[in-house]
Design a protein around this motif. Structure first.
Motif, mmCIF file in Angstrom:
data_model
loop_
_atom_site.group_PDB
_atom_site.id
_atom_site.type_symbol
_atom_site.label_atom_id
_atom_site.label_comp_id
_atom_site.label_asym_id
_atom_site.label_seq_id
_atom_site.Cartn_x
_atom_site.Cartn_y
_atom_site.Cartn_z
ATOM 1 N N GLU A 1 -20.555 -68.882 -15.866
ATOM 2 C CA GLU A 1 -19.710 -67.696 -15.979
ATOM 3 C C GLU A 1 -20.105 -66.612 -14.972
ATOM 4 N N SER A 2 -21.387 -66.571 -14.641
ATOM 5 C CA SER A 2 -21.861 -65.563 -13.690
ATOM 6 C C SER A 2 -21.624 -65.965 -12.244
ATOM 7 N N ALA A 3 -21.576 -67.264 -11.970
ATOM 8 C CA ALA A 3 -21.545 -67.740 -10.588
ATOM 9 C C ALA A 3 -20.359 -67.172 -9.806
ATOM 10 N N TYR B 1 -16.138 -53.773 -16.960
ATOM 11 C CA TYR B 1 -17.336 -54.250 -16.282
ATOM 12 C C TYR B 1 -17.730 -55.626 -16.800
ATOM 13 N N ASP B 2 -18.077 -56.503 -15.897
ATOM 14 C CA ASP B 2 -18.814 -57.710 -16.231
ATOM 15 C C ASP B 2 -20.288 -57.388 -16.075
ATOM 16 N N ALA C 1 -23.949 -61.455 -19.646
ATOM 17 C CA ALA C 1 -24.361 -60.767 -20.867
ATOM 18 C C ALA C 1 -23.171 -60.375 -21.730
ATOM 19 N N ARG C 2 -22.164 -59.744 -21.133
ATOM 20 C CA ARG C 2 -21.038 -59.220 -21.911
ATOM 21 C C ARG C 2 -20.072 -58.541 -20.951
ATOM 22 N N LEU D 1 -26.645 -55.695 -14.378
ATOM 23 C CA LEU D 1 -25.796 -55.274 -13.272
ATOM 24 C C LEU D 1 -24.379 -55.062 -13.795
ATOM 25 N N TYR D 2 -23.841 -53.880 -13.614
ATOM 26 C CA TYR D 2 -22.493 -53.548 -14.077
ATOM 27 C C TYR D 2 -21.534 -53.730 -12.909
ATOM 28 N N VAL D 3 -20.841 -54.874 -12.913
ATOM 29 C CA VAL D 3 -19.954 -55.232 -11.810
ATOM 30 C C VAL D 3 -18.536 -54.838 -12.174
#
Length: 259
Positions: A30-32, A163-164, A153-154, A184-186
């Motif tokens: 999911e992060s990739a 934010y991801d 994370a959420r 990290l708030y993306v």
């Protein structure tokens, strides 16, 4: 070169430093895609990896006044650095060294240092500054480094932004501070980091944090050139940032150089 104590006292943050040979980065599925979109929005991981040189000043501002400035010339193609700034006695020192073996030369107030022990100390402190300051400047381009672990994370929502949130940690045994954790708030719209939070080795919750502001094109990449430290009258600025094709050789030989 002044040690990390100045920055640690102000903002209580130092990055993990790779010192051994940990496994490849571990990024969940999911992060990739989020990490790839982030680095793409910054110009691309491959673009950064090919960048031959990087120049910037790491500037600490407290209560609106500059309290420290560390100047960096990073010859990425040849693995060498020049780092200048105040030492613990307030003297201006310069460390010029290769990253592979941390060998080189040093100057104190513009005079070449001849004592091998002092040269080694200045270079070591310069290396520590390079680790700390470059991590603050271009951390997203290090998310694929060996020993890095990233988990989704959420998501969090404000009135205007989604934010991801990615959790960044390190495989045990990685670097000097493997227990550090970052969030990290993306920004889902821009794909850039708006802020990060962290709990460092030896610290207890809640996490501390800093904004990521002033995203700016530096040559072919984009970097955030300002951080506001949450809950403290402290800012970090990255000034004189540039990505030249090469540096004049005087940078790595002379006591002083032009900006």
């Amino acid at each position: 070169m002044n040690s990390l104590l100045l920055i640690a006292a102000m903002i209580a943050l130092s990055p993990a430093t790779i010192s051994a040979a940990p496994p490849a980065a571990d990024i969940d599925a999911e992060s990739a895609g989020i990490v790839r979109a982030l680095t793409d929005a910054m110009g691309g991981q491959e673009t950064w990896d090919r960048l031959p040189c990087f120049r910037f000043d790491f500037v600490v501002v407290r209560d609106g006044k500059e309290v420290a400035r560390f100047r960096h010339w990073w010859d990425r193609r040849n693995g060498r650095c020049r780092v200048e700034g105040p030492n613990d006695q307030g003297k201006q020192v310069a460390a010029i060294f290769t990253l592979a073996d941390r060998k080189g030369i040093a100057f104190v107030e513009g005079i070449g240092e001849s004592d091998p022990a002092l040269v080694a100390e200045i270079i070591q402190n310069g290396y520590e500054r390079w680790v700390n300051d470059t991590y603050w400047a271009m951390m997203p381009f290090k998310l694929h480094d060996p020993g890095v672990r990233i988990r989704y994370a959420r998501n969090e929502r404000t009135l205007e932004t989604v934010y991801d949130v990615l959790e960044l940690s390190f495989v045990p045994g990685t670097g000097l501070t493997p227990d550090d954790r970052y969030w990290l708030y993306v920004n889902r719209k821009t794909h850039l980091i708006d802020r990060w939070e962290h709990i460092l080795t030896g610290q207890k919750p809640p996490p501390s944090g800093a904004s990521w502001e002033a995203w700016t094109a530096i040559g072919p990449v984009r970097l955030s050139l300002q951080r506001r430290i949450q809950g403290k009258p402290v800012m970090l600025r990255f000034e004189n940032a540039a990505a030249p094709a090469a540096f004049d050789e005087n940078v790595f030989n002379f006591a002083s150089v032009r900006n």
